[in-house]
Scaffold this motif. Structure first.
Motif, PDB file in Angstrom:
ATOM      1  N   VAL A  38       0.839  -1.192   0.000  1.00 48.22           N
ATOM      2  CA  VAL A  38       0.000   0.000   0.000  1.00 48.22           C
ATOM      3  C   VAL A  38       0.878   1.247   0.000  1.00 48.22           C
ATOM      4  CG1 VAL A  38      -1.761   1.314   1.258  1.00 48.22           C
ATOM      5  CG2 VAL A  38      -1.849  -1.188   1.228  1.00 48.22           C
ATOM      6  N   LYS A  39       0.525   2.201  -0.862  1.00 45.91           N
ATOM      7  CA  LYS A  39       1.246   3.478  -0.960  1.00 45.91           C
ATOM      8  C   LYS A  39       0.218   4.598  -1.012  1.00 45.91           C
ATOM      9  CE  LYS A  39       5.047   5.866  -1.851  1.00 45.91           C
ATOM     10  NZ  LYS A  39       6.105   5.949  -0.866  1.00 45.91           N
ATOM     11  N   VAL A  40       0.474   5.667  -0.290  1.00 48.08           N
ATOM     12  CA  VAL A  40      -0.360   6.867  -0.366  1.00 48.08           C
ATOM     13  C   VAL A  40       0.489   7.959  -1.003  1.00 48.08           C
ATOM     14  CG1 VAL A  40      -1.654   8.615   0.911  1.00 48.08           C
ATOM     15  CG2 VAL A  40      -1.694   6.218   1.672  1.00 48.08           C
ATOM     16  N   ALA A  41       0.080   8.394  -2.185  1.00 46.46           N
ATOM     17  CA  ALA A  41       0.801   9.465  -2.889  1.00 46.46           C
ATOM     18  C   ALA A  41      -0.116  10.062  -3.947  1.00 46.46           C
ATOM     19  CB  ALA A  41       2.080   8.935  -3.523  1.00 46.46           C
ATOM     20  N   SER A  42      -0.230  11.340  -3.965  1.00 45.51           N
ATOM     21  CA  SER A  42      -1.082  12.050  -4.913  1.00 45.51           C
ATOM     22  C   SER A  42      -0.336  12.318  -6.221  1.00 45.51           C
ATOM     23  CB  SER A  42      -1.504  13.386  -4.299  1.00 45.51           C
ATOM     24  OG  SER A  42      -2.044  14.245  -5.274  1.00 45.51           O
ATOM     25  N   ALA A  43      -1.033  12.098  -7.321  1.00 44.61           N
ATOM     26  CA  ALA A  43      -0.449  12.386  -8.636  1.00 44.61           C
ATOM     27  C   ALA A  43      -0.154  13.879  -8.787  1.00 44.61           C
ATOM     28  CB  ALA A  43      -1.391  11.933  -9.745  1.00 44.61           C
ATOM     29  N   HIS A  44      -0.884  14.706  -8.060  1.00 51.36           N
ATOM     30  CA  HIS A  44      -0.720  16.156  -8.183  1.00 51.36           C
ATOM     31  C   HIS A  44       0.231  16.739  -7.139  1.00 51.36           C
ATOM     32  CE1 HIS A  44      -4.776  15.355  -9.961  1.00 51.36           C
ATOM     33  NE2 HIS A  44      -4.130  15.927 -10.957  1.00 51.36           N
ATOM     34  N   ARG A  45       0.181  16.206  -5.914  1.00 51.32           N
ATOM     35  CA  ARG A  45       1.004  16.768  -4.842  1.00 51.32           C
ATOM     36  C   ARG A  45       2.362  16.089  -4.708  1.00 51.32           C
ATOM     37  NH1 ARG A  45      -4.286  17.098  -2.968  1.00 51.32           N
ATOM     38  NH2 ARG A  45      -4.222  15.099  -1.882  1.00 51.32           N
ATOM     39  N   LYS A  46       2.460  14.829  -5.165  1.00 49.20           N
ATOM     40  CA  LYS A  46       3.726  14.090  -5.060  1.00 49.20           C
ATOM     41  C   LYS A  46       4.017  13.342  -6.364  1.00 49.20           C
ATOM     42  CE  LYS A  46       3.636  13.399  -0.079  1.00 49.20           C
ATOM     43  NZ  LYS A  46       3.830  12.415   0.986  1.00 49.20           N
ATOM     44  N   PRO A  47       4.066  14.057  -7.480  1.00 54.87           N
ATOM     45  CA  PRO A  47       4.234  13.362  -8.766  1.00 54.87           C
ATOM     46  C   PRO A  47       5.537  12.575  -8.876  1.00 54.87           C
ATOM     47  CG  PRO A  47       4.472  15.735  -9.052  1.00 54.87           C
ATOM     48  CD  PRO A  47       3.982  15.507  -7.648  1.00 54.87           C
ATOM     49  N   ALA A  48       6.618  13.056  -8.293  1.00 54.66           N
ATOM     50  CA  ALA A  48       7.897  12.337  -8.378  1.00 54.66           C
ATOM     51  C   ALA A  48       7.831  11.019  -7.602  1.00 54.66           C
ATOM     52  CB  ALA A  48       9.039  13.206  -7.870  1.00 54.66           C
ATOM     53  N   VAL A  49       7.145  11.032  -6.474  1.00 54.34           N
ATOM     54  CA  VAL A  49       6.982   9.818  -5.663  1.00 54.34           C
ATOM     55  C   VAL A  49       6.144   8.793  -6.434  1.00 54.34           C
ATOM     56  CG1 VAL A  49       5.977   8.885  -3.537  1.00 54.34           C
ATOM     57  CG2 VAL A  49       7.266  11.033  -3.477  1.00 54.34           C
ATOM     58  N   VAL A  50       5.058   9.251  -7.041  1.00 54.35           N
ATOM     59  CA  VAL A  50       4.203   8.362  -7.841  1.00 54.35           C
ATOM     60  C   VAL A  50       5.002   7.780  -8.999  1.00 54.35           C
ATOM     61  CG1 VAL A  50       2.171   8.259  -9.352  1.00 54.35           C
ATOM     62  CG2 VAL A  50       2.056   9.505  -7.175  1.00 54.35           C
ATOM     63  N   HIS A  51       5.763   8.630  -9.667  1.00 50.79           N
ATOM     64  CA  HIS A  51       6.580   8.173 -10.799  1.00 50.79           C
ATOM     65  C   HIS A  51       7.536   7.067 -10.363  1.00 50.79           C
ATOM     66  CE1 HIS A  51       9.709   9.316 -14.123  1.00 50.79           C
ATOM     67  NE2 HIS A  51       9.401   8.053 -14.139  1.00 50.79           N
ATOM     68  N   GLU A  52       8.291   7.295  -9.317  1.00 50.98           N
ATOM     69  CA  GLU A  52       9.260   6.311  -8.834  1.00 50.98           C
ATOM     70  C   GLU A  52       8.577   5.012  -8.423  1.00 50.98           C
ATOM     71  OE1 GLU A  52      12.309   4.029  -7.561  1.00 50.98           O
ATOM     72  OE2 GLU A  52      12.449   5.823  -8.811  1.00 50.98           O
ATOM     73  N   TRP A  53       7.489   5.116  -7.678  1.00 49.37           N
ATOM     74  CA  TRP A  53       6.775   3.930  -7.205  1.00 49.37           C
ATOM     75  C   TRP A  53       6.229   3.123  -8.390  1.00 49.37           C
ATOM     76  CZ3 TRP A  53       1.850   1.900  -7.442  1.00 49.37           C
ATOM     77  CH2 TRP A  53       1.563   0.866  -6.533  1.00 49.37           C
ATOM     78  N   ALA A  54       5.576   3.793  -9.318  1.00 46.71           N
ATOM     79  CA  ALA A  54       4.966   3.101 -10.463  1.00 46.71           C
ATOM     80  C   ALA A  54       6.014   2.509 -11.390  1.00 46.71           C
ATOM     81  CB  ALA A  54       4.068   4.074 -11.233  1.00 46.71           C
ATOM     82  N   ALA A  55       7.066   3.263 -11.660  1.00 43.50           N
ATOM     83  CA  ALA A  55       8.093   2.802 -12.600  1.00 43.50           C
ATOM     84  C   ALA A  55       8.857   1.597 -12.076  1.00 43.50           C
ATOM     85  CB  ALA A  55       9.057   3.943 -12.923  1.00 43.50           C
ATOM     86  N   SER A  56       8.929   1.440 -10.763  1.00 42.72           N
ATOM     87  CA  SER A  56       9.694   0.330 -10.192  1.00 42.72           C
ATOM     88  C   SER A  56       8.811  -0.818  -9.701  1.00 42.72           C
ATOM     89  CB  SER A  56      10.562   0.849  -9.037  1.00 42.72           C
ATOM     90  OG  SER A  56       9.755   1.328  -7.986  1.00 42.72           O
ATOM     91  N   ALA A  57       7.507  -0.707  -9.826  1.00 44.68           N
ATOM     92  CA  ALA A  57       6.594  -1.721  -9.288  1.00 44.68           C
ATOM     93  C   ALA A  57       6.868  -3.109  -9.858  1.00 44.68           C
ATOM     94  CB  ALA A  57       5.141  -1.317  -9.538  1.00 44.68           C
ATOM     95  N   HIS A  58       7.053  -3.207 -11.161  1.00 43.14           N
ATOM     96  CA  HIS A  58       7.286  -4.532 -11.764  1.00 43.14           C
ATOM     97  C   HIS A  58       8.626  -5.111 -11.332  1.00 43.14           C
ATOM     98  CE1 HIS A  58       9.430  -2.041 -14.681  1.00 43.14           C
ATOM     99  NE2 HIS A  58      10.034  -3.134 -15.103  1.00 43.14           N
TER     100      HIS A  58
END
Length: 154
Positions: A38-58
């Motif tokens: 589970v991750k809590v991160a807003s696409a608008h308020r924390k876009p870099a965090v979302v990017h890193e989390w999504a890009a490394s998920a696989h």
């Protein structure tokens, strides 16, 4: 989920306030024995965090992502832009338009960046769909769904 299990499903939500609505999703995955993160991160308020989390998920072993967001609800689409994994979007009910705003944001994705979408606050269905997706290549997940559907028919 035991701490030694590699998460197969990533759950990301835009706000901590989405956690209670997402609890049925986590409960269903627990019932199925599907490990998740589970991750809590807003696409608008924390876009870099979302990017890193999504890009490394696989790379971290995940095979499906569930993304929950409300209002503009761009989280699922942003995650889908950064991951090769299937993304299931959960539109969250909002006070403004009852979640219709979230739903329309999620289903109107541009060509090449698909996002599956469940009903407004359809968090349990997101968990079931994620398990079905896992079941396409994992016989244990497939058997879990077969038993679940048999139980529904009784």
């Amino acid at each position: 989920m035991s701490q030694n299990d590699t998460p197969l499903v990533g759950i990301i939500m835009g706000s901590q306030s989405d956690m209670p609505a997402m609890q049925p999703c986590m409960d269903q995955l627990d019932q199925f024995g599907i490990p998740y993160e589970v991750k809590v991160a807003s696409a608008h308020r924390k876009p870099a965090v979302v990017h890193e989390w999504a890009a490394s998920a696989h790379e971290r072993g995940m095979r499906v992502v569930i993304a929950a967001a409300g209002k503009a609800a761009h989280l699922g689409g942003v995650v889908a832009a950064y991951t090769p994994l299937p993304v299931i979007a959960v539109p969250m009910k909002t006070s403004d338009l009852g979640g219709l705003d979230s739903l329309l944001s999620m289903v109107q994705m541009p060509s090449g960046v698909p996002v599956a979408c469940v009903a407004i606050n359809g968090t349990k269905n997101a968990a079931i769909l994620a398990t079905q997706i896992l079941g396409a290549s994992d016989s244990a997940a497939r058997d879990t769904i077969i038993q679940f559907k048999r139980g529904m028919a009784e």
